[in-house]
Design an enzyme around this catalytic site. Structure first.
Site, PDB file in Angstrom:
ATOM      1  N   ASP A 204       0.856  -1.186   0.000  1.00  0.00           N
ATOM      2  CA  ASP A 204       0.000   0.000   0.000  1.00  0.00           C
ATOM      3  C   ASP A 204       0.893   1.238   0.000  1.00  0.00           C
ATOM      4  OD1 ASP A 204       1.083   0.291   2.519  1.00  0.00           O
ATOM      5  OD2 ASP A 204      -0.816   0.226   3.583  1.00  0.00           O
ATOM      6  N   ASP A 206       1.391   4.790   2.233  1.00  0.00           N
ATOM      7  CA  ASP A 206       0.995   5.432   3.489  1.00  0.00           C
ATOM      8  C   ASP A 206       1.424   6.896   3.503  1.00  0.00           C
ATOM      9  OD1 ASP A 206       0.389   2.745   4.853  1.00  0.00           O
ATOM     10  OD2 ASP A 206       2.510   2.506   4.359  1.00  0.00           O
ATOM     11  N   ASP A 287      -3.327   4.592   2.583  1.00  0.00           N
ATOM     12  CA  ASP A 287      -3.697   4.985   3.948  1.00  0.00           C
ATOM     13  C   ASP A 287      -3.314   6.441   4.171  1.00  0.00           C
ATOM     14  OD1 ASP A 287      -4.754   2.613   4.764  1.00  0.00           O
ATOM     15  OD2 ASP A 287      -3.154   2.113   6.181  1.00  0.00           O
TER      16      ASP A 287
HETATM   17  P1  DGT Z   1       4.181  -2.573   2.983  1.00  0.00           P
HETATM   18  O1  DGT Z   1       3.101  -1.550   2.892  1.00  0.00           O
HETATM   19  O2  DGT Z   1       3.649  -3.957   3.142  1.00  0.00           O
HETATM   20  O3  DGT Z   1       5.149  -2.480   1.877  1.00  0.00           O
HETATM   21  O4  DGT Z   1       5.034  -2.314   4.310  1.00  0.00           O
HETATM   22  P2  DGT Z   1       4.888  -1.169   5.383  1.00  0.00           P
HETATM   23  O5  DGT Z   1       6.067  -1.220   6.259  1.00  0.00           O
HETATM   24  O6  DGT Z   1       4.572   0.127   4.712  1.00  0.00           O
HETATM   25  O7  DGT Z   1       3.688  -1.649   6.275  1.00  0.00           O
HETATM   26  P3  DGT Z   1       2.221  -1.022   6.470  1.00  0.00           P
HETATM   27  O8  DGT Z   1       1.782  -0.273   5.276  1.00  0.00           O
HETATM   28  O9  DGT Z   1       1.326  -2.136   6.946  1.00  0.00           O
HETATM   29  O10 DGT Z   1       2.352  -0.025   7.676  1.00  0.00           O
HETATM   30  C1  DGT Z   1       3.221   1.083   7.621  1.00  0.00           C
HETATM   31  C2  DGT Z   1       3.771   1.348   8.966  1.00  0.00           C
HETATM   32  O11 DGT Z   1       2.810   2.047   9.734  1.00  0.00           O
HETATM   33  C3  DGT Z   1       4.071   0.075   9.705  1.00  0.00           C
HETATM   34  O12 DGT Z   1       5.419  -0.198   9.616  1.00  0.00           O
HETATM   35  C4  DGT Z   1       3.623   0.340  11.109  1.00  0.00           C
HETATM   36  C5  DGT Z   1       2.688   1.465  10.993  1.00  0.00           C
HETATM   37  N1  DGT Z   1       1.277   1.128  11.193  1.00  0.00           N
HETATM   38  C6  DGT Z   1       0.449   0.434  10.408  1.00  0.00           C
HETATM   39  N2  DGT Z   1      -0.778   0.378  10.925  1.00  0.00           N
HETATM   40  C7  DGT Z   1      -0.723   1.070  12.069  1.00  0.00           C
HETATM   41  C8  DGT Z   1      -1.662   1.405  13.083  1.00  0.00           C
HETATM   42  O13 DGT Z   1      -2.846   1.057  13.050  1.00  0.00           O
HETATM   43  N3  DGT Z   1      -1.188   2.165  14.099  1.00  0.00           N
HETATM   44  C9  DGT Z   1       0.114   2.580  14.163  1.00  0.00           C
HETATM   45  N4  DGT Z   1       0.536   3.302  15.177  1.00  0.00           N
HETATM   46  N5  DGT Z   1       0.998   2.289  13.250  1.00  0.00           N
HETATM   47  C10 DGT Z   1       0.590   1.544  12.232  1.00  0.00           C
HETATM   48 MG    MG Z   2       2.792   0.413   3.607  1.00  0.00          MG
END
Ligand code: DGT
Ligand code: MG
Length: 363
Positions: A204, A206, A287
């Site tokens: 996704d 963010d 997001d």
């Molecule tokens: P991806 O999108 O799968 O390539 O990997 P990320 O690291 O972007 O993971 P993602 O999009 O699920 O979440 C981005 C970051 O935001 C994650 O490392 C931790 C944080 N995060 C996600 N959801 C929440 C939440 O509900 N609350 C808080 N505080 N942080 C969150």
């Molecule tokens: Mg992400």
């Protein structure tokens, strides 16, 4: 040579937030295996086991060279018996029977397919699995009751399975910037999550949004989503309100990893640049999070990830510093006060940690 003479082994710290973890590393052949076992433990509602495998994988990501023998693992933290058995088998035989049978198992594959649907968590997927359902097609075929989010998840399943590229994230950044500035000039927008850590693809995109004048950000999200809707750029959106109140939620709640910002889970309709492609657009998960300026540094740290890095930061804060860290604030239980910060660097300093830049938070 002296025992413990390996300098890398001696330097490996036990919390992931004390280490530098680059995106590209030398041990994917081991970390991918351990992460399958971690994922499978999560599917089976065994959080302790899942985190243990993830921590073990993370230590190997931080090593400056490929692991060639069990000797290389001496003195490394977080490698439990089970992880060591798996590593040993891969080093000796090229693969681990447990990992391969997990990868092939009907449960693992079905849980992966079902939790891969936007809006479907482990509990729902597990219930469906026990009812004999295996895939999004099975949900449609059997006419399962789905909420609005899950309906969108099933509808756009194929697109949302495809990784989002950095180039696509950049196009979406431009769109979000345009939307935000149209409704609130002077607002600041930052790309978060995996792309901030330097990833080339993600599941996704963010974003964190704020305004230097505290209070200006209130009520911002509906204005942004309305603008996007009018432009025909949104396939789905659900906004949750900001529910953070320092006095009520502060110390007690700060340890929870769910934050309480105004947040919009959305699916964007992204025009493809090459019109020769079969369809002219694709669906992308986006997001959006709005933070008051005074919490922006905490929100930035909390939304950069990786998930394990975040978890380890909170564990470090609680266990080693008697503080509680959230995406809103840092509370010092010894002094009974909130520690204010304008930058991520200040937060690391309060926590007594060396600053780790986003590109090395790929724990
Ligand atoms: P991806 O999108 O799968 O390539 O990997 P990320 O690291 O972007 O993971 P993602 O999009 O699920 O979440 C981005 C970051 O935001 C994650 O490392 C931790 C944080 N995060 C996600 N959801 C929440 C939440 O509900 N609350 C808080 N505080 N942080 C969150
Ligand atoms: Mg992400």
């Amino acid at each position: 040579p002296k025992p413990n003479g390996d300098p890398t082994a001696m330097l490996m710290k036990s919390y992931a937030c004390q280490r530098r973890t680059p995106l590209k590393h030398y041990n994917s052949f081991l970390t991918e295996a351990l992460e399958i076992l971690s994922q499978n433990a999560e599917y089976n509602d065994n959080e302790g086991r899942s985190v243990a495998f993830r921590r073990a994988a993370s230590v190997l990501k931080a090593l400056p060279r490929r692991v060639r023998s069990m000797q290389d693992l001496r003195c490394l933290p977080c490698l439990g018996d089970h992880s060591q058995r798996v590593i040993k088998e891969i080093l000796e035989d090229g693969s681990s029977r447990e990992v391969e049978s997990t990868r092939q198992s009907e449960q693992y594959q079905a849980m992966k397919a079902l939790t891969g649907i936007f809006g479907v968590g482990v509990r729902t997927a597990d219930r469906w699995f026990r009812e004999g359902l295996r895939s999004p097609d099975d949900l449609i075929r059997t006419g399962q009751q789905l909420n609005r989010e899950q309906q969108a998840g099933v509808q756009y399943y194929d697109d949302l399975q495809k990784p989002v590229t950095k180039a696509e994230a950049d196009v979406i950044s431009d769109i979000v910037e345009k939307a935000v500035h149209a409704v609130l000039p002077g607002a600041e927008i930052q790309l978060m999550g995996g792309f901030r850590r330097g990833k080339e693809v993600g599941h996704d995109v963010d974003f964190l949004i704020t305004h230097p004048e505290e209070g200006k950000e209130e009520g911002l999200m509906p204005k942004i989503t309305n603008w996007l809707k009018e432009q025909g750029l949104l396939l789905y959106q659900k906004t949750t309100r900001n529910s953070y109140l320092e006095k009520m939620d502060g110390p007690a709640r700060a340890s929870s990893n769910m934050d309480r910002f105004e947040r919009c889970f959305s699916i964007f309709k992204l025009q493809k640049s090459h019109q020769s492609e079969a369809s002219g657009w694709r669906a992308v998960r986006v997001d959006l999070v709005v933070s008051p300026y005074s919490q922006f540094a905490f929100a930035t740290l909390g939304w950069t990830g990786s998930k394990l890095f975040e978890r380890e930061l909170r564990r470090w804060a609680g266990q080693e510093k008697h503080m509680s860290l959230s995406s809103h604030a840092l509370y010092d239980s010894k002094q009974n006060l909130y520690l204010r910060a304008k930058t991520e660097e200040e937060i690391f300093a309060y926590l007594g940690l060396e600053f780790i830049p986003p590109s090395e938070r790929n724990a």
